[in-house]
Write an enzyme that holds these catalytic residues in place. Structure first.
Site, short mmCIF file in Angstrom:
data_model
loop_
_atom_site.label_atom_id
_atom_site.label_comp_id
_atom_site.label_asym_id
_atom_site.label_seq_id
_atom_site.Cartn_x
_atom_site.Cartn_y
_atom_site.Cartn_z
N LYS A 18 0.82 -1.22 0.00
CA LYS A 18 0.00 0.00 0.00
C LYS A 18 0.86 1.27 0.00
O LYS A 18 0.47 2.27 -0.58
CB LYS A 18 -0.97 0.01 1.18
CG LYS A 18 -2.09 -1.03 0.99
CD LYS A 18 -3.27 -0.80 1.90
CE LYS A 18 -4.39 -1.75 1.52
NZ LYS A 18 -5.52 -1.73 2.43
N LYS A 32 -5.39 -9.70 -5.89
CA LYS A 32 -6.65 -9.99 -5.19
C LYS A 32 -7.74 -8.98 -5.59
O LYS A 32 -7.42 -7.84 -5.93
CB LYS A 32 -6.44 -10.06 -3.68
CG LYS A 32 -6.41 -8.75 -2.99
CD LYS A 32 -6.63 -8.89 -1.48
CE LYS A 32 -6.70 -7.49 -0.91
NZ LYS A 32 -7.30 -7.34 0.37
N LYS A 76 -11.50 -3.51 -3.03
CA LYS A 76 -12.38 -2.34 -3.14
C LYS A 76 -11.67 -1.18 -3.82
O LYS A 76 -12.28 -0.36 -4.48
CB LYS A 76 -12.75 -1.79 -1.75
CG LYS A 76 -13.40 -2.71 -0.80
CD LYS A 76 -13.70 -1.90 0.47
CE LYS A 76 -13.82 -2.79 1.67
NZ LYS A 76 -12.56 -2.97 2.37
N1 AQP Z 1 -10.18 -10.65 -2.47
C1 AQP Z 1 -10.42 -11.14 -1.26
N2 AQP Z 1 -10.58 -12.47 -1.08
C2 AQP Z 1 -10.83 -12.98 0.15
N3 AQP Z 1 -10.95 -12.22 1.26
C3 AQP Z 1 -10.81 -10.90 1.12
N4 AQP Z 1 -10.86 -9.88 2.00
C4 AQP Z 1 -10.66 -8.71 1.36
N5 AQP Z 1 -10.45 -8.92 0.05
C5 AQP Z 1 -10.53 -10.27 -0.13
C6 AQP Z 1 -11.11 -10.07 3.41
O1 AQP Z 1 -12.13 -9.15 3.80
C7 AQP Z 1 -11.88 -8.76 5.14
C8 AQP Z 1 -11.94 -7.27 5.23
O2 AQP Z 1 -10.88 -6.68 4.51
P1 AQP Z 1 -10.68 -5.12 4.60
O3 AQP Z 1 -11.70 -4.43 3.79
O4 AQP Z 1 -10.63 -4.69 6.00
O5 AQP Z 1 -9.26 -4.87 4.03
P2 AQP Z 1 -8.56 -5.43 2.78
O6 AQP Z 1 -8.15 -6.84 3.03
O7 AQP Z 1 -7.45 -4.48 2.47
O8 AQP Z 1 -9.71 -5.42 1.66
P3 AQP Z 1 -9.76 -4.64 0.33
O9 AQP Z 1 -11.04 -4.93 -0.36
O10 AQP Z 1 -8.51 -4.91 -0.49
O11 AQP Z 1 -9.78 -3.15 0.81
P4 AQP Z 1 -8.83 -1.96 0.38
O12 AQP Z 1 -8.91 -1.93 -1.12
O13 AQP Z 1 -9.43 -0.76 1.02
O14 AQP Z 1 -7.47 -2.29 0.87
C9 AQP Z 1 -10.54 -9.34 5.56
O15 AQP Z 1 -10.77 -10.51 6.32
C10 AQP Z 1 -9.91 -9.67 4.25
O16 AQP Z 1 -9.00 -10.75 4.38
#
Ligand code: AQP
Length: 338
Positions: free
Chosen positions: A118, A201, A204
């Site tokens: 990040k 992955k 969002k």
């Molecule tokens: N692609 C994914 N596959 C499986 N699990 C996922 N999680 C997120 N993306 C995937 C799981 O969702 C939970 C919450 O994640 P988060 O929103 O707190 O943070 P993150 O992992 O950083 O998710 P994003 O969507 O990628 O958000 P941004 O883009 O804001 O960084 C966690 O349990 C995560 O493992």
């Protein structure tokens, strides 16, 4: 060293950093729902984490927080059975987070792959909050003496760091106060990948909306995104071993398996030999069938923001009732005069 025996308790959280994706749903929320009733469950909207990468516009953060609450509830989180709240309403998270900033070592934080991803090449310009994020996440979990943390693969390293922080605190103060929480990473959808690139992955914050299915997407958007999802020219194999080296194909099969609560081998017994032109419409139909009721319930709940706020406020009261004595005892162990 003698302190409490730890009652099994689940804690997990999701950032309101944008609309919920199918990755968040399959990797986290669907599994959170399945844990309800097995042990005490605490689910958080971690809004303090959602300002670490960039400072969102205040109205956007408020909307994302309410939409995530609606997503949890529409997917089956029962706010009576589970504790559902947003992090910033329980000040103890930030308070314990500060103590853990002083327990965690710089070297531990620098090794976090999410920090490296990040912050990227421009780490001097990243916020201090982004760097300290995993210490706050450790506080989120340990403030409730949680023993189990269901997460997707990407969060495993942060839960391991939480264990390191708990172990160092316990060791340095000669106590057995914090549990060593276990990451729970189960099922076929612990890493849902981007629809455009099977090595990334689904996220969002991916700039391409075509890379993800949002929980608020309508049937047409879901069908278009799946139809345009990157694949390879070969037909689907009949066994999981045949997905080796085919990350995009594996991703679509995993999504199908997770949405239908089946394992990959059983799905491939049915679809092995089919071309993607035949499999993709099957996947779209299944995704629409499973996601449409959730997105329409989310839309209905979003019409009642006061009701959502009341649910979060009640959840915060229940969370604080567990957190406050744990923080008070932490301060006592550390030697802070109360
Ligand atoms: N692609 C994914 N596959 C499986 N699990 C996922 N999680 C997120 N993306 C995937 C799981 O969702 C939970 C919450 O994640 P988060 O929103 O707190 O943070 P993150 O992992 O950083 O998710 P994003 O969507 O990628 O958000 P941004 O883009 O804001 O960084 C966690 O349990 C995560 O493992």
């Amino acid at each position: 060293m003698s302190e409490a025996a730890f009652t099994p308790r689940i804690f997990s959280g999701i950032q309101p950093s944008g609309g919920l994706t199918l990755g968040n749903y399959l990797g986290a929320i669907k599994r959170f729902v399945a844990e309800q009733g097995k042990m005490e469950t605490i689910y958080c909207i971690v809004d303090q984490h959602a300002i670490t990468a960039t400072l969102p516009e205040p109205g956007t953060l408020r909307r994302n927080t309410r939409e995530l609450a609606a997503g949890y509830i529409a997917s089956g989180i029962d706010p009576e059975q589970s504790i559902l709240f947003n992090q910033s309403q329980v000040a103890e998270h930030a308070q314990l987070g500060w103590i853990f900033n002083c327990v965690a070592r710089m070297g531990w934080m620098q090794r976090m792959t999410q920090w490296k991803d990040k912050a990227g090449k421009n780490s001097q310009n990243a916020s201090l909050g982004l760097f300290a994020y995993p210490a706050l996440m450790a506080a989120d979990i340990l403030l409730y003496h949680a023993t189990h943390v269901p997460v997707g693969e990407d969060q495993k390293q942060h839960v391991e760091l939480t264990r390191d922080i708990a172990a160092k605190f316990n060791h340095d103060y000669g106590v057995a106060f914090f549990p060593l929480a276990e990451p729970v990473i189960e099922g076929v959808a612990t890493r849902v990948m981007s629809l455009r690139d099977g090595s990334k992955k689904m996220s969002k914050s991916d700039p391409s909306d075509m890379s993800r299915i949002n929980m608020t997407d309508d049937a047409d958007a879901i069908a278009t995104k799946i139809r345009k999802a990157k694949t390879d020219p070969d037909a689907l194999p009949s066994e999981a071993a045949g997905l080796e080296g085919r990350s995009e194909a594996r991703n679509l099969v995993n999504i199908y398996a997770a949405l239908s609560d089946r394992d990959v081998d059983s799905v491939l017994r049915d679809v092995g030999g089919k071309a993607f032109s035949e499999f993709k419409p099957m996947l779209s139909d299944l995704a629409v069938e499973k996601l449409a009721p959730i997105s329409s319930e989310m839309a209905r709940l979003m019409q009642q923001p006061d009701e959502i706020d009341a649910i979060l406020s009640r959840g915060a009261d229940r969370a604080r009732a567990i957190a406050a004595p744990i923080l008070a005892r932490t301060y006592e162990i550390v030697g802070m005069v109360r």
